[in-house]
Design a protein around this motif. Sequence first.
Motif, mmCIF file in Angstrom:
data_model
loop_
_atom_site.group_PDB
_atom_site.id
_atom_site.type_symbol
_atom_site.label_atom_id
_atom_site.label_comp_id
_atom_site.label_asym_id
_atom_site.label_seq_id
_atom_site.Cartn_x
_atom_site.Cartn_y
_atom_site.Cartn_z
ATOM 1 N N SER A 364 1.020 -1.075 0.068
ATOM 2 C CA SER A 364 0.295 -0.187 -0.545
ATOM 3 C C SER A 364 0.634 1.205 -0.164
ATOM 4 O O SER A 364 0.509 2.189 -0.988
ATOM 5 C CB SER A 364 -1.098 -0.474 1.202
ATOM 6 N N LEU A 369 -2.753 6.622 -3.941
ATOM 7 C CA LEU A 369 -3.395 7.429 -3.066
ATOM 8 C C LEU A 369 -2.444 8.020 -1.441
ATOM 9 O O LEU A 369 -2.868 8.862 -0.642
ATOM 10 C CB LEU A 369 -4.324 6.609 -1.780
ATOM 11 N N VAL A 370 -0.841 7.414 -1.586
ATOM 12 C CA VAL A 370 0.280 7.632 -1.240
ATOM 13 C C VAL A 370 0.161 9.726 -1.439
ATOM 14 O O VAL A 370 1.066 10.327 -0.710
ATOM 15 C CB VAL A 370 1.364 7.313 -0.961
ATOM 16 N N ASP A 413 -9.913 7.210 0.537
ATOM 17 C CA ASP A 413 -8.849 7.859 0.939
ATOM 18 C C ASP A 413 -7.541 6.338 1.243
ATOM 19 O O ASP A 413 -6.386 6.956 1.680
ATOM 20 C CB ASP A 413 -9.316 8.448 2.227
ATOM 21 N N THR A 414 -8.550 5.479 1.909
ATOM 22 C CA THR A 414 -7.233 4.060 1.786
ATOM 23 C C THR A 414 -6.852 3.078 1.458
ATOM 24 O O THR A 414 -8.151 2.978 0.679
ATOM 25 C CB THR A 414 -7.821 4.067 3.412
ATOM 26 N N SER A 421 -1.787 4.562 8.105
ATOM 27 C CA SER A 421 -2.256 5.442 8.669
ATOM 28 C C SER A 421 -1.341 6.305 6.878
ATOM 29 O O SER A 421 -0.380 5.837 6.571
ATOM 30 C CB SER A 421 -1.685 6.739 9.537
ATOM 31 N N LYS A 422 -1.842 7.277 6.100
ATOM 32 C CA LYS A 422 -0.835 7.685 4.800
ATOM 33 C C LYS A 422 0.786 8.737 5.581
ATOM 34 O O LYS A 422 1.545 8.059 5.046
ATOM 35 C CB LYS A 422 -1.745 9.438 4.799
ATOM 36 N N GLU A 423 0.639 9.278 6.670
ATOM 37 C CA GLU A 423 2.133 9.328 7.069
ATOM 38 C C GLU A 423 2.665 7.767 7.158
ATOM 39 O O GLU A 423 4.000 8.026 6.651
ATOM 40 C CB GLU A 423 2.261 9.284 8.519
ATOM 41 N N GLN A 426 3.685 7.117 3.867
ATOM 42 C CA GLN A 426 4.291 8.114 2.993
ATOM 43 C C GLN A 426 6.128 7.955 3.150
ATOM 44 O O GLN A 426 6.436 7.580 2.388
ATOM 45 C CB GLN A 426 4.421 9.340 2.981
#
Length: 458
Positions: A364, A369-370, A413-414, A421-423, A426
């Motif tokens: 992922s 989405l990142v 979003d995910t 989480s996105k952080e 990333q």
Amino acid sequence: MPKLANESDLQYKRRVIDIKSASFCGAKWFNATIWLGSGQTTSCHHPLPHQVSVEEVTVNPKALHNTREKKNDRALMQDGLRPAGCEYCWKIEDMYKDPKYAGVDTGTPISDRVYKTVIYDDGDLNEAFNTSPEQDINLQTLEIAFDRTCQFACSYCNPAFSSTWVKDIRRNGGYTNLVSDGRNHFTHEHDSSQLYTITDVNPYVEAFFKWWETDLHKTLKELRITGGEPLMSGYTWRLIDWFQANRGASKTRLAINSNLGFEQDKLERLLDATEGIELDLYTSNESIGRHAIYIRDGLDWDQWTSNLVYLLDGKRLRGLHVMCTINALCLLSLSEFLWKIVELKKKYGKDAINFSLNILRFPSFQSPLVLPIEFRQQAAGELVRFHLANTQILHEFEMNQVKRLVDYLQEVDTPHSGALSKEILQRDFKNFYEQYDQRRGKNFRETFPQLVDWYNTL
Ligand code: SF4
């Protein structure tokens, strides 16, 4: 005969599937993916693969497909019960049972088991349903991987599917500091994917050829060879040589997944040897020039495009299909890439070349989405313009996939429900590509200058 004229998916489901049982699926009888390197199989891409018994296939090659697990699943489906491995379909079918949909007219959800059943004849399905689950069934559609030999090591692939990826890990060790899902793809050599070396006798491969030569070539309607890169595998050529030596003996349609990363003479040899056989070629790409070279390590962009043109000029293929794996980095030139496919459609015909957009979910941290929302919005806008400008030349399924991707980029979003989480994703994104650059002699910042300001903040 599969669907009747003007029959909807739901009408087909009621007429052919529901009268058998509440959980019947033709794929459990007639379809398989078999990885001969690891000796594993599954009935479609959704259930996890399971191990085939080497003792059984040595005496009965049909056990490559007719495993104990599949026979148990067939018995469950005959009783209208749900095999646990098919959870993907049950989740979709149960989606609207959620109380949040109470009172909403949602229609009846159609899961993949309908699409994986409709391709087979009604008579064959009836016979399968009424056959003892203990009986061995002959496959009609098969996807097979002989081994993981591949000269590419694409960023979204891993050592389970590429011997060049194995070399990276062997030479440099596993990737470090990755914490999200998919991290284990890049930490070890995945020895269980290749139980036998190239000089060993692989009993699964031998069982396949025994089955093929005695029986399977008469009943199988479609054989799709995947890899690794199938045209790098000696076993693929052993099979192609069989076609050449036994012209006319088999009506099986052949499909090959190939990265097209080689000189034209290999394609010439393939086309010659399969003269008289219906042949589809599936290849992968999703971005332009140096982006593509960065993402698909090993790719020669000019060679790939000239091989496409060679195949189209030859007019010998039943179909040429470009599979796009939608990852974060391809978004910067995806629409430009699709315009190139449209140019080829205009020159060679709407049906001569097709594309599919497969949204990457794992690992992922490489998901589209990142990226910050502005890059996703920009890509979505370009795709909307691409779609509107090409409604005459695109197939409905291609337009649907473009629309689905636009919605995905704007709404979702995910990457999947369990993603971190996105952080964190990333951070993994940067940790991965920093190591990828060092190992592969690449340069993220030079290749994707638009992303540098954002990348530097991660
Ligand atoms: S029921 Fe669904 S998951 Fe199971 S084999 Fe059929 S299509 Fe695949």
